[in-house]
Design an enzyme around this catalytic site. Structure first.
Site, PDB file in Angstrom:
ATOM      1  N   THR A  77       0.802  -1.218   0.000  1.00  0.00           N
ATOM      2  CA  THR A  77       0.000   0.000   0.000  1.00  0.00           C
ATOM      3  C   THR A  77       0.838   1.272   0.000  1.00  0.00           C
ATOM      4  O   THR A  77       0.392   2.302  -0.495  1.00  0.00           O
ATOM      5  CB  THR A  77      -0.940   0.023   1.220  1.00  0.00           C
ATOM      6  OG1 THR A  77      -0.163  -0.086   2.410  1.00  0.00           O
ATOM      7  CG2 THR A  77      -1.931  -1.127   1.156  1.00  0.00           C
ATOM      8  N   CYS A  78       2.039   1.218   0.583  1.00  0.00           N
ATOM      9  CA  CYS A  78       2.849   2.429   0.624  1.00  0.00           C
ATOM     10  C   CYS A  78       3.409   2.791  -0.750  1.00  0.00           C
ATOM     11  O   CYS A  78       3.874   3.913  -0.957  1.00  0.00           O
ATOM     12  CB  CYS A  78       3.978   2.286   1.644  1.00  0.00           C
ATOM     13  SG  CYS A  78       4.839   0.728   1.587  1.00  0.00           S
ATOM     14  N   PHE A  79       3.361   1.824  -1.686  1.00  0.00           N
ATOM     15  CA  PHE A  79       3.857   2.102  -3.038  1.00  0.00           C
ATOM     16  C   PHE A  79       2.764   1.966  -4.090  1.00  0.00           C
ATOM     17  O   PHE A  79       3.050   1.989  -5.290  1.00  0.00           O
ATOM     18  CB  PHE A  79       5.018   1.152  -3.374  1.00  0.00           C
ATOM     19  CG  PHE A  79       6.149   1.208  -2.387  1.00  0.00           C
ATOM     20  CD1 PHE A  79       6.465   0.114  -1.599  1.00  0.00           C
ATOM     21  CD2 PHE A  79       6.873   2.373  -2.221  1.00  0.00           C
ATOM     22  CE1 PHE A  79       7.497   0.163  -0.674  1.00  0.00           C
ATOM     23  CE2 PHE A  79       7.906   2.441  -1.303  1.00  0.00           C
ATOM     24  CZ  PHE A  79       8.218   1.333  -0.520  1.00  0.00           C
TER      25      PHE A  79
END
Length: 416
Positions: free
Chosen positions: A382-384
């Site tokens: 999710t962070c990317f």
């Protein structure tokens, strides 16, 4: 059929061949509206947000998923110096280990807002026209003795979301956004909230109301009991006439949207303005404030597909990628939203579409990367904004594994 076994299509309107079935593109919805004026204001707004000085680089927020509302309330309201809430948010869910490069924070805002705005807690209720659009519950004090402190907390969280460029999972009636801006609410604003009440007031505006024998008071129901509320001092004895009907309508609208919830709204804005100064919000209109807080409601698959990057051996015309988009087109909007949340941490899309998605290092397109083998489920970072998609051999296999991953995966296990 291509020589390598792949199916291609001919668009007879453009006389061109393509790998994608052109009929599927019609299922993706209209193009995302683009407002240059809003984009300009939003960029200017972001440029004026300054990180406070003499504060730590990050603030830790540790919560349990099972008690996310209570835990978040305790932590957020525990800060007497609200400048600390403007530093980098380091969210940690109890019992979960993961690095928060932005994805966990997005999920925290998403899950927390679903709880904050849940009518079950009595702070908000659905509008008269649907079970989706929210408004403040005028009787919130009966549901929660600390309701005003909770509204201040919700205001802080909303301000934090705007400050950190996140989105909330909740859409409000238009008068709510106008109240945030201190604007007067009009008869037209009531139409989308309570059409029957609007039609009644519109009839009064267009006709002589003397025949109705109305007075400057309204009937209000509280737990099944009706009582009269005066719209102005002595209103029960002031009849509505053709001469004073405009005043009557204005007072009814003020009672319907403002007077009954003024204390709740005052505390919400007090919390919000601790993070976002009141004057900074004034550059937006009420429609843009909704976009600022909540992003787009509908997911445009055509725009999503257009603004996707590929890694590994995958490309836009790879058979597995074509199967992926065929699966997305086949989903209803709810499942598309859940897929988007699975990969990015939120079901909301920024105002100007998928090209405005942000990751841990700034702007980051939705990304599909080849990974693993066909026995494995897709996994998300999710962070990317990235989904690791195994090379499934068939469309049915891909769609089944994708839905299984989306429906049965919670948290950030396997995310790096």
């Amino acid at each position: 059929m291509h020589a390598d076994g792949r199916t291609f299509y001919i668009d007879h309107n453009t006389k061109k061949t393509q790998w994608e079935d052109p009929r599927l593109q019609k299922l993706g919805g209209p193009a995302v509206p683009y407002s240059r004026d809003y984009k300009r204001k939003y960029d200017y707004f972001r440029s004026k947000l300054r990180k406070p000085e003499n504060v730590p680089n990050k603030v830790d927020i540790k919560v349990s998923r099972k008690s996310i509302l209570e835990d978040s309330f305790r932590v957020v309201m525990g800060f007497s110096n609200t400048n600390l809430l403007k530093t980098r948010l380091w969210i940690e869910f109890q019992g979960e280990i993961g690095l928060d490069y932005g994805g966990v924070a997005r999920e925290w805002f998403y899950l927390l807002s679903k709880e904050m705005f849940n009518p079950y807690y009595g702070l908000f209720e659905y509008s008269a026209t649907d079970n989706y659009t929210l408004q403040i519950n005028a009787l919130s004090g009966f549901a929660n003795e600390e309701h005003l402190t909770y509204f201040k907390f919700i205001g802080r969280v909303a301000g934090m979301a705007v400050y950190h460029g996140k989105l909330l999972d909740g859409f409000f009636i238009r008068p709510f956004y106008k109240m945030m801006l201190g604007k007067q609410i009009t008869l037209q604003d009531m139409e989308s909230v309570d059409s029957e009440y609007h039609n009644s007031l519109k009839w009064i505006l267009d006709n002589d109301p003397s025949v109705l024998d109305l007075y400057f008071s309204v009937s209000e129901e509280t737990f099944g009991k009706m009582h009269e509320v005066e719209l102005k001092p002595g209103g029960e004895n002031v009849q509505v006439t053709d001469d004073n009907k405009a005043e009557y309508i204005d007072l009814v609208i003020k009672w319907r949207f403002v007077s009954r919830v003024k204390n709740q709204m005052r505390n919400f804005m007090a919390g919000f303005n601790e993070i976002i100064p009141c004057d900074m919000l004034q550059m937006f209109d009420e429609n843009e404030v909704e976009l600022l807080l909540c992003g787009l409601q509908d997911i445009d698959v055509n725009d999503w597909k257009k603004n996707t990057a590929y890694r590994g051996d995958y490309a836009a015309n790879h058979p597995v990628v074509l199967h992926f988009w065929r699966a997305v087109y086949s989903m209803n909007n709810e499942m598309r939203a859940r897929l988007l949340q699975f990969v990015t941490g939120t079901s909301r899309v920024p105002m100007n579409g998928f090209n405005q998605l942000y990751g841990s290092n700034g702007p980051q397109l939705f990304t599909i990367e080849k990974w693993g083998n066909a026995k494995q489920l897709p996994r998300a970072h999710t962070c990317f904004n990235r989904i690791d998609l195994p090379p499934y051999e068939s469309y049915n296999e891909l769609r089944g594994k994708l839905i299984t991953a989306v429906e049965n995966t919670a948290g950030f296990e396997g995310v790096d």
